[in-house]
Design a protein around this motif. Sequence first.
Motif, mmCIF file in Angstrom:
data_model
loop_
_atom_site.group_PDB
_atom_site.id
_atom_site.type_symbol
_atom_site.label_atom_id
_atom_site.label_comp_id
_atom_site.label_asym_id
_atom_site.label_seq_id
_atom_site.Cartn_x
_atom_site.Cartn_y
_atom_site.Cartn_z
ATOM 1 N N CYS A 1 0.833 -1.197 0.000
ATOM 2 C CA CYS A 1 0.000 0.000 0.000
ATOM 3 C C CYS A 1 0.870 1.251 0.000
ATOM 4 O O CYS A 1 1.952 1.244 0.571
ATOM 5 N N ALA B 1 2.791 3.069 2.742
ATOM 6 C CA ALA B 1 1.895 3.475 3.824
ATOM 7 C C ALA B 1 1.485 2.237 4.611
ATOM 8 O O ALA B 1 1.061 1.252 4.036
ATOM 9 N N HIS C 1 -4.072 7.049 10.489
ATOM 10 C CA HIS C 1 -4.385 7.934 9.368
ATOM 11 C C HIS C 1 -4.542 7.203 8.038
ATOM 12 O O HIS C 1 -4.850 7.816 7.034
ATOM 13 N N PHE C 2 -4.332 5.897 8.043
ATOM 14 C CA PHE C 2 -4.374 5.131 6.794
ATOM 15 C C PHE C 2 -5.698 5.302 6.044
ATOM 16 O O PHE C 2 -5.737 5.298 4.831
ATOM 17 N N THR C 3 -6.786 5.426 6.780
ATOM 18 C CA THR C 3 -8.085 5.554 6.113
ATOM 19 C C THR C 3 -8.724 6.911 6.374
ATOM 20 O O THR C 3 -9.936 7.058 6.250
ATOM 21 N N ARG C 4 -7.926 7.897 6.730
ATOM 22 C CA ARG C 4 -8.489 9.203 7.062
ATOM 23 C C ARG C 4 -8.833 9.981 5.788
ATOM 24 O O ARG C 4 -8.012 10.151 4.916
ATOM 25 N N VAL C 5 -10.071 10.445 5.699
ATOM 26 C CA VAL C 5 -10.478 11.260 4.552
ATOM 27 C C VAL C 5 -10.695 12.698 5.010
ATOM 28 O O VAL C 5 -10.761 12.985 6.208
ATOM 29 N N ALA C 6 -10.842 13.589 4.040
ATOM 30 C CA ALA C 6 -11.081 14.989 4.350
ATOM 31 C C ALA C 6 -12.309 15.109 5.246
ATOM 32 O O ALA C 6 -13.280 14.394 5.070
ATOM 33 N N GLY C 7 -12.268 16.027 6.179
ATOM 34 C CA GLY C 7 -13.360 16.145 7.132
ATOM 35 C C GLY C 7 -13.079 15.304 8.364
ATOM 36 O O GLY C 7 -13.929 15.145 9.226
ATOM 37 N N PHE D 1 -12.125 5.679 8.778
ATOM 38 C CA PHE D 1 -12.986 4.503 8.637
ATOM 39 C C PHE D 1 -12.581 3.385 9.585
ATOM 40 O O PHE D 1 -13.428 2.772 10.200
ATOM 41 N N ARG D 2 -11.276 3.106 9.665
ATOM 42 C CA ARG D 2 -10.836 2.085 10.617
ATOM 43 C C ARG D 2 -10.210 2.760 11.831
ATOM 44 O O ARG D 2 -9.020 2.688 12.074
ATOM 45 N N HIS E 1 -7.618 -6.124 9.600
ATOM 46 C CA HIS E 1 -7.496 -5.814 8.178
ATOM 47 C C HIS E 1 -6.222 -6.414 7.586
ATOM 48 O O HIS E 1 -6.236 -7.021 6.523
ATOM 49 N N VAL F 1 -13.845 20.592 1.668
ATOM 50 C CA VAL F 1 -13.598 20.037 2.999
ATOM 51 C C VAL F 1 -12.128 19.782 3.275
ATOM 52 O O VAL F 1 -11.704 19.785 4.421
ATOM 53 N N GLY F 2 -11.337 19.531 2.228
ATOM 54 C CA GLY F 2 -9.925 19.208 2.442
ATOM 55 C C GLY F 2 -9.009 20.213 1.777
ATOM 56 O O GLY F 2 -9.468 21.213 1.226
ATOM 57 N N LEU G 1 -10.734 6.703 1.252
ATOM 58 C CA LEU G 1 -9.527 7.403 0.837
ATOM 59 C C LEU G 1 -8.910 6.627 -0.316
ATOM 60 O O LEU G 1 -8.841 5.418 -0.274
ATOM 61 N N LYS H 1 -3.960 -0.490 -6.720
ATOM 62 C CA LYS H 1 -2.580 -0.721 -6.314
ATOM 63 C C LYS H 1 -2.279 -0.151 -4.931
ATOM 64 O O LYS H 1 -1.550 -0.756 -4.148
ATOM 65 N N CYS H 2 -2.834 1.011 -4.632
ATOM 66 C CA CYS H 2 -2.439 1.674 -3.388
ATOM 67 C C CYS H 2 -3.078 1.032 -2.160
ATOM 68 O O CYS H 2 -2.619 1.241 -1.049
ATOM 69 N N GLY H 3 -4.116 0.236 -2.356
ATOM 70 C CA GLY H 3 -4.676 -0.524 -1.240
ATOM 71 C C GLY H 3 -5.427 0.282 -0.202
ATOM 72 O O GLY H 3 -5.890 -0.265 0.788
ATOM 73 N N ARG H 4 -5.552 1.597 -0.395
ATOM 74 C CA ARG H 4 -6.141 2.422 0.650
ATOM 75 C C ARG H 4 -7.660 2.307 0.721
ATOM 76 O O ARG H 4 -8.256 2.505 1.767
ATOM 77 N N ASP I 1 -18.414 -0.742 7.912
ATOM 78 C CA ASP I 1 -17.486 0.052 8.724
ATOM 79 C C ASP I 1 -16.032 -0.318 8.498
ATOM 80 O O ASP I 1 -15.147 0.281 9.066
ATOM 81 N N ASP I 2 -15.786 -1.356 7.692
ATOM 82 C CA ASP I 2 -14.395 -1.795 7.532
ATOM 83 C C ASP I 2 -13.608 -0.796 6.690
ATOM 84 O O ASP I 2 -14.076 -0.343 5.676
#
Lengths: 332, 275
Positions: free
Chosen positions: A243, A264, A270-276, A280-281, A290, B76-77, B239, B246-249, B274-275
């Motif tokens: 990743c 990563a 922060h791996f799944t952190r989105v804007a705002g 998620f995890r 995971h 937002v970002g 995200l 590829k990036c797996g995010r 939620d995963d």
Amino acid sequence: MSQQYVLKKENFNNFVEKVMADYDFIAPVKAKKNILRSKSLYQKISNPEDIFLDDHSYHTVKGFFNDPREKLFDFDGNKIINPVIELRQRVFFGLRKCDLNGIWHQDMVFLDNKHQCDPFYKARRDVSVLIGLHCNNGFEHCFCNSLDLRSDFHDLMFFDKNNDFIIEVGSDKGRKIIEIASDFLEQGDNLLTEEDRKIKNMGHELKTTNIKKFYHHEDWKTKGADKCLACGACNMLCPNCHCFTIEDDVDFSLKKGTRIRKPAPCQLKHFTRVAGDHIFRQDKTARFKHRIYHQLQYFQDRHDVQFCTGCGRCIAGCPARIDWIEIINNME
Amino acid sequence: MTTKQQLISESPYKPVLAKITEYVRETHDSFTIKLDWKIHHQPGQFVFCSLPGIGEAPISICSHSDEYIELNIREVGNVTKKLGQLKVGDELLVRGPYGRAYPMRDFEGNNIIIIGGGCGVAPLKGSIEFIEQYRNKFRDVSLFFGFRTPDDTLFRKRMDVWKEKFNMHVSFDKVAEPSKACYDGSQGFVTQKVNELVGDNTNTVVFICGPPIMIEKTSEILLNKGFKEEQIFVSAERLMYCGMGKCGRCMIHGRYTCLDGAVFRYDELKDYKDD
């Protein structure tokens, strides 16, 4: 039947020197005292004496294929400047079965033409020759015998047998190395028995890879995530984990810069952190699960190939000594 | 032995330039831009927008045309806030399209219910425009939109057109007294309207896009009304950095949002939201 050759151990250094004349030679060397607890790691060598084959390397070779700070392109304002990468023909020596399978799994992700092949990985992979070394004995944390791994993915494979190395050829790239070093090699036939191809005395055993039914098991939290420091060491040491993050580095003008790609770790928050600021995890257990489910189930579901290679580096390198094999073995 | 220098000129990470031809400020924190970028795309797909030095962000396409692309962006970002400061004539970097689209061809001859909440209306606009272009292929089309307040309403001009063409219901979570904006709709959550008005599930498919809680509650209501899981299509947001697996995010329990989504059939995701 693949071709086989014999290399006498006394000629090994000559073999390496011969190959080194044409290729960069990357092999495990012993780390300096007090670094990495004196374990070995892969480095470009200049002296065959440096090669250290008695241990399992602490790090994998994945950093040689994906640069930790891969330059995707440079930019100057909105103008994009194509990147140039430096390539040298190179040989990787001493790759274990787990390392080779790890590279094969990376190939499946990055050389996947259906979803766009990665040109950076491909260029580095094309100039690499993979020489494996069969493990006669397993190491403390290994469990590759519990998994279904390929044993034919290599350019050359070395088997350590008494006073000789028996070499098996796996591809044309490997055959080229044989031609270069032919002075020290003798051709042979049926030099390996079934017994020679086995890996004995494995330190660990994973009882089942089918962990679908354990998804809601509480042991993931109590025995795993509660101890986990969420440091991401397991991700960095894993031969499979691929990743990455893409981000922009700018110089002081704030106009020119580089878009870079870097690894990563999924164990970090922060791996799944989105804007705002939504994560998620958020829960450490979810992140812990995971990684393990990606290793044993998700990749299998998608590609029908076992992802985890059983090298045990994530266990050996874990600062909290979490042995997830034991966690799974004790689940019911 | 020599070191070879290899120029990487073809790369899937390399974006192209696109110019902004129209800029509409929709609400205090969102805007719509039209780009002179001609790519073939399907409703439900997304693209990556980037500003050199700031970064890249995945944005869903909210139009359906081979001549241009419209993007509705909420600030937002880092990237989206900076994108909001651009004006007509400015250029940005784009690549795409990515993602699995709504299988619109499979729905021909069906009734379609489209439910959107907040900026979740944007990705649905592409499929609504698709339906407008091939109107006679679909039967009854109902739109349910929910916004926080009348001031948060998106695509005001298009809404007026859709009102004439489809059964449209707009609801607002909160209506301030007195409201600054004119509005046409009722007060309450979009779920209440869905509960009230949606009935029969024969030959019907539902698209839902919005905040996770709204998707969950709406699907619950529909399932209680007898809808099958295969009739409900939801959008997931994660995200992402590459868009090509590829990036797996963006992984959700083994599924890549970029390759297998962002549109998922409800049964593909239900246990692992939620995963």
